[in-house]
Design an enzyme around this catalytic site. Sequence first.
Site, PDB file in Angstrom:
ATOM      1  N   GLU A 187      45.472  79.727  40.656  1.00 53.00           N
ATOM      2  CA  GLU A 187      46.651  79.378  41.445  1.00 53.00           C
ATOM      3  C   GLU A 187      46.569  77.984  42.048  1.00 53.00           C
ATOM      4  O   GLU A 187      47.418  77.599  42.843  1.00 53.00           O
ATOM      5  CB  GLU A 187      46.889  80.419  42.546  1.00 53.00           C
ATOM      6  CG  GLU A 187      47.367  81.753  41.998  1.00 53.00           C
ATOM      7  CD  GLU A 187      47.737  82.743  43.088  1.00 53.00           C
ATOM      8  OE1 GLU A 187      48.546  83.645  42.791  1.00 53.00           O
ATOM      9  OE2 GLU A 187      47.218  82.647  44.220  1.00 53.00           O
ATOM     10  N   CYS A 213      40.485  97.684  34.728  1.00 56.94           N
ATOM     11  CA  CYS A 213      41.423  98.516  33.972  1.00 56.94           C
ATOM     12  C   CYS A 213      42.175  99.494  34.865  1.00 56.94           C
ATOM     13  O   CYS A 213      42.446 100.636  34.471  1.00 56.94           O
ATOM     14  CB  CYS A 213      40.663  99.271  32.870  1.00 56.94           C
ATOM     15  SG  CYS A 213      39.711  98.235  31.760  1.00 56.94           S
ATOM     16  N   GLY A 217      42.863  93.795  42.678  1.00 58.33           N
ATOM     17  CA  GLY A 217      42.094  92.859  41.862  1.00 58.33           C
ATOM     18  C   GLY A 217      41.353  91.839  42.697  1.00 58.33           C
ATOM     19  O   GLY A 217      40.188  91.511  42.425  1.00 58.33           O
ATOM     20  N   ASP A 218      42.010  91.307  43.731  1.00 59.57           N
ATOM     21  CA  ASP A 218      41.364  90.335  44.604  1.00 59.57           C
ATOM     22  C   ASP A 218      40.246  90.978  45.410  1.00 59.57           C
ATOM     23  O   ASP A 218      39.213  90.352  45.668  1.00 59.57           O
ATOM     24  CB  ASP A 218      42.391  89.705  45.543  1.00 59.57           C
ATOM     25  CG  ASP A 218      43.383  88.828  44.809  1.00 59.57           C
ATOM     26  OD1 ASP A 218      43.054  88.334  43.719  1.00 59.57           O
ATOM     27  OD2 ASP A 218      44.505  88.640  45.327  1.00 59.57           O
ATOM     28  N   GLY A 221      43.121  83.208  46.376  1.00 57.16           N
ATOM     29  CA  GLY A 221      41.894  82.657  46.931  1.00 57.16           C
ATOM     30  C   GLY A 221      41.596  83.197  48.310  1.00 57.16           C
ATOM     31  O   GLY A 221      40.486  83.659  48.595  1.00 57.16           O
TER      32      GLY A 221
END
EC number: 2.7.1.15
Length: 325
Positions: A146, A235, A269-270, A48
């Site tokens: 999470e 990906c 990714g974040d 987050g």
Amino acid sequence: MSNSALSGPTVFVFGSVNIDLVCRVAAIPRPGETVLSARYEQLFGGKGANQAVAAARSGGRGKVAFAGAVGDDDLGRAARGALEAERIDTTHLRLGGERTGCAFITIDARGENAITVASGANSDARAAAIDASSWHAETVLVLQMEIPLAESLAAARRAKAAGGRVVVNLAPVPADLRTEDLAALLATSDVLVVNETELAAAARLTQVGQVGQDAPETMAAALAARSAITVIATCGGDGVLVADAAGAAGPVTRLAALTVDVVDTTGAGDTFVGVFASAFAAGDSVLEAARRAVAAASLACQKLGAQTAMPRAAEIDAALARRRP
């Protein structure tokens, strides 16, 4: 920043805050194996918090706010200060009863990672602690997995009731996630962001496609059609797939990643999710937002750490300019 400032385009991240303990090794240890690292680093993290930082740095024209929980300890105070240094509204970052969450990250020579997370205070994140004035039609709520799912669902329903949009990053997939839980989450979502492993899990739970047989494009399209949402599958070096709500009847677009020298994929990714949400909140289309986000995620792989590696707006703009014909 006060609640009254949360007007206009707003990325509101409800999620986890961790302190990351990172070490580099030649190879990630197998069960029962011990490997040595010369040193470790203490960094700010949590999916987050990472996504909020990525959004704040990406140059969107709106605000970024964060809700969650930290411990009443030095790590929690440091994490709050780090978010505020990025000009992120921490009004709704509450004190939990447990210690601040911590993640133990091992990175191998190829830049791949293995992560163990001790949730700590993240389990005390509560949607009810978020003031109702935070939700409005220009809010893009960003969720991950999470913090307790019930709290994420409650926040999503409140955001949607106020006319906002919801972006869900199904990461990490909870081990006990049930079909009905996922269905409830997708029913409140506008965009689902998953990696290939998470895409397979979502396809299996929603019973679309043949996991292990169908290509990611097929599963993403089928999941988008079943849930009437946009599905974005990241990906890695192959870029991202974007399947719109038309699903199998509509196009699946692949956006290429930048060619970079990979040092660490921990925060990629974040970075994608935060930058996507910022551009989406600012009025970009899904494809425009995803194109900006995949460039930012590629840039993040060139440095060590999660938040430490996240690019700022000027870097993203320059990378996009170089890609244009």
